[in-house]
Design a protein around this motif. Structure first.
Motif, PDB file in Angstrom:
ATOM      1  N   LEU A  91       1.191  -1.536   0.220  1.00 50.34           N
ATOM      2  CA  LEU A  91      -0.194   0.285   0.067  1.00 50.34           C
ATOM      3  C   LEU A  91       0.966   1.170  -0.026  1.00 50.34           C
ATOM      4  CD1 LEU A  91      -2.645  -0.817   2.602  1.00 50.34           C
ATOM      5  CD2 LEU A  91      -2.760  -1.214   0.012  1.00 50.34           C
ATOM      6  N   ASP A  92       2.103   1.894   0.965  1.00 50.90           N
ATOM      7  CA  ASP A  92       3.248   2.402   0.664  1.00 50.90           C
ATOM      8  C   ASP A  92       3.418   2.334  -0.787  1.00 50.90           C
ATOM      9  OD1 ASP A  92       2.619   2.993   3.297  1.00 50.90           O
ATOM     10  OD2 ASP A  92       4.292   2.184   3.976  1.00 50.90           O
ATOM     11  N   ALA A  95       0.632   4.381  -2.488  1.00 55.52           N
ATOM     12  CA  ALA A  95       0.838   5.782  -2.161  1.00 55.52           C
ATOM     13  C   ALA A  95       1.756   6.407  -2.662  1.00 55.52           C
ATOM     14  CB  ALA A  95       0.587   6.032  -0.279  1.00 55.52           C
ATOM     15  N   SER A  96       2.916   6.370  -2.909  1.00 57.65           N
ATOM     16  CA  SER A  96       4.055   7.245  -3.066  1.00 57.65           C
ATOM     17  C   SER A  96       4.292   6.573  -4.293  1.00 57.65           C
ATOM     18  CB  SER A  96       5.549   5.864  -2.907  1.00 57.65           C
ATOM     19  OG  SER A  96       5.142   4.932  -3.127  1.00 57.65           O
ATOM     20  N   ALA A 115      -5.141   1.108   3.968  1.00 53.94           N
ATOM     21  CA  ALA A 115      -5.552   1.675   3.062  1.00 53.94           C
ATOM     22  C   ALA A 115      -5.845   3.113   2.810  1.00 53.94           C
ATOM     23  CB  ALA A 115      -6.522   0.920   1.982  1.00 53.94           C
ATOM     24  N   THR A 118      -3.142   5.474   4.828  1.00 53.89           N
ATOM     25  CA  THR A 118      -2.037   5.253   3.424  1.00 53.89           C
ATOM     26  C   THR A 118      -2.633   6.307   2.226  1.00 53.89           C
ATOM     27  OG1 THR A 118      -2.480   3.573   2.567  1.00 53.89           O
ATOM     28  CG2 THR A 118      -0.688   3.799   4.473  1.00 53.89           C
ATOM     29  N   LEU A 119      -3.940   5.912   2.279  1.00 52.26           N
ATOM     30  CA  LEU A 119      -4.271   6.612   0.378  1.00 52.26           C
ATOM     31  C   LEU A 119      -5.013   7.719   0.466  1.00 52.26           C
ATOM     32  CD1 LEU A 119      -4.929   3.041  -1.543  1.00 52.26           C
ATOM     33  CD2 LEU A 119      -2.865   4.920  -2.073  1.00 52.26           C
ATOM     34  N   SER A 120      -6.399   7.273   2.210  1.00 52.19           N
ATOM     35  CA  SER A 120      -7.457   8.441   1.970  1.00 52.19           C
ATOM     36  C   SER A 120      -8.558   8.369   1.406  1.00 52.19           C
ATOM     37  CB  SER A 120      -7.279   9.897   2.720  1.00 52.19           C
ATOM     38  OG  SER A 120      -6.293  10.673   1.395  1.00 52.19           O
ATOM     39  N   ARG A 288      -8.240   7.265  -3.817  1.00 50.61           N
ATOM     40  CA  ARG A 288      -7.214   7.903  -4.460  1.00 50.61           C
ATOM     41  C   ARG A 288      -6.122   7.150  -5.180  1.00 50.61           C
ATOM     42  NH1 ARG A 288      -7.343  13.484  -2.772  1.00 50.61           N
ATOM     43  NH2 ARG A 288      -8.636  13.856  -0.639  1.00 50.61           N
TER      44      ARG A 288
END
Length: 336
Positions: A91-92, A95-96, A115, A118-120, A288
């Motif tokens: 998940l990171d 997000a990155s 999730a 890390t993502l919102s 997102r």
């Protein structure tokens, strides 16, 4: 970064690398533009990488992790303490920007919590929902959400699920004006609990939404709706019951004579489209970026289908289309 990169939690589910590695190999062979980032335990994952020659594959990157999320772990514990788990690291990566989608067969509660951290969620979305495909009479598919991410939902969340499901049907099922229905205990306007009745009234007011009313459980596969909306408790029970019936029918083995064997073969061939493995991959939409949850008990063919679902969402940029729908929907139709 490649435009078609998927992060895979290789340790999630009941089986881990014996399932996830062969599925990854097949996905790479089917999709020449696909790149994968694999996350998992060095001890458990490395032998399978060597066996399938994935460690040196030009479209594969491997990142080893020191932790795993188990089915016994509470979401809050996993969120705080399992930051070097294969699930969290995948998940990171999403997000990155190292990947465009993530696939995991791990603990649903932990996946949801991580999730969201890390993502919102997208603007206008309170909580993501799990959405999955259902086969329909005469061919085609419908979408069902929520199937387990949110066990208790108010009217506002059901309306949000309807808007998200509409976009998923447009972009994933290629249905230009999908019919939206609420799963209920009856078709009459006075049936159901307060949340469902209020959601029905709100959905009638949403511009450009084809809301068709209530649908009962026995019509989930009838083709009467393209998107069926419910809370996660009802959706999960409906989905698991449907899968159980499908496996019962597909798994019948009569051994009492030649005619019985022929009839069993014919039945399994006619009902092969009901095989739950074909529909593995419940998308956690409203975030997102794209996150796909595979069944914990999935085998390699089913996990492959979850990867293909993630690729489809990348190609259709589903999060962007959902964000646009919430931007254009009238505020009074999904007021906070």
């Amino acid at each position: 970064m490649s435009q078609l990169t998927v992060a895979l939690d290789m340790m999630g589910g009941d089986y881990g690398p014996p399932v996830t590695v062969p599925a990854a190999v097949q996905a790479l062979s089917l999709l020449p533009e696909l790149n994968l980032v694999l996350f998992g335990s060095q001890t458990e994952l490395s032998p399978w990488l060597r066996r399938f020659r994935l460690a040196s594959h030009t479209r594969v990157r491997v990142q080893f992790c020191s932790q795993q999320v188990g089915n016994e772990h509470k979401a809050a514990y996993a969120l705080r303490h399992l930051t070097d788990s294969s699930m969290r690291r995948a998940l990171d990566a999403l997000a990155s920007g190292q990947a465009r989608a993530c696939v995991s067969a791990g603990n649903t509660g932990a996946l949801m919590a991580m999730a969201m951290k890390t993502l919102s969620t997208l603007p206008g979305v309170d909580r993501p929902a799990l959405i999955t495909r259902l086969p329909q009479t005469g061919g085609g598919h419908a979408l069902l959400l929520d199937v387990g991410a949110n066990l208790n939902c108010g009217a506002e969340q059901l309306v949000q699920f309807a808007l998200m499901g509409e976009q998923a049907a447009r972009h994933i099922l290629n249905i230009s004006h999908p019919r939206i229905a609420l799963l209920n205990v009856g078709a009459e306007a006075n049936k159901g609990n307060e949340a469902v009745r209020e959601a029905g009234l709100r959905l009638q007011q949403v511009d450009a939404l084809h809301y068709s009313g209530y649908i009962e459980g026995d019509d989930l596969f009838s083709g009467q709706a393209d998107v069926v909306v419910c809370d996660g408790f009802v959706g999960n029970v409906a989905l698991k019951t449907s899968e159980g019936v499908a496996r019962l029918l597909l798994g019948q083995r009569q051994q009492r004579g030649f005619l019985s064997k022929i009839l069993t073969f014919w039945l399994k061939k006619r009902l092969s489209h009901l095989n739950p493995d074909q529909y593995n991959g419940a998308s956690l939409i409203g975030l997102r970026a794209s996150v796909v949850k595979s069944h914990g008990s999935a085998g390699s063919p089913a996990f492959l289908n979850a990867i293909l679902q993630a690729v489809s969402e990348i190609e259709h940029d589903l999060p962007a289309s959902i964000a646009h729908r919430f931007d254009t929907a009238p505020r009074d139709s999904h007021a906070r």
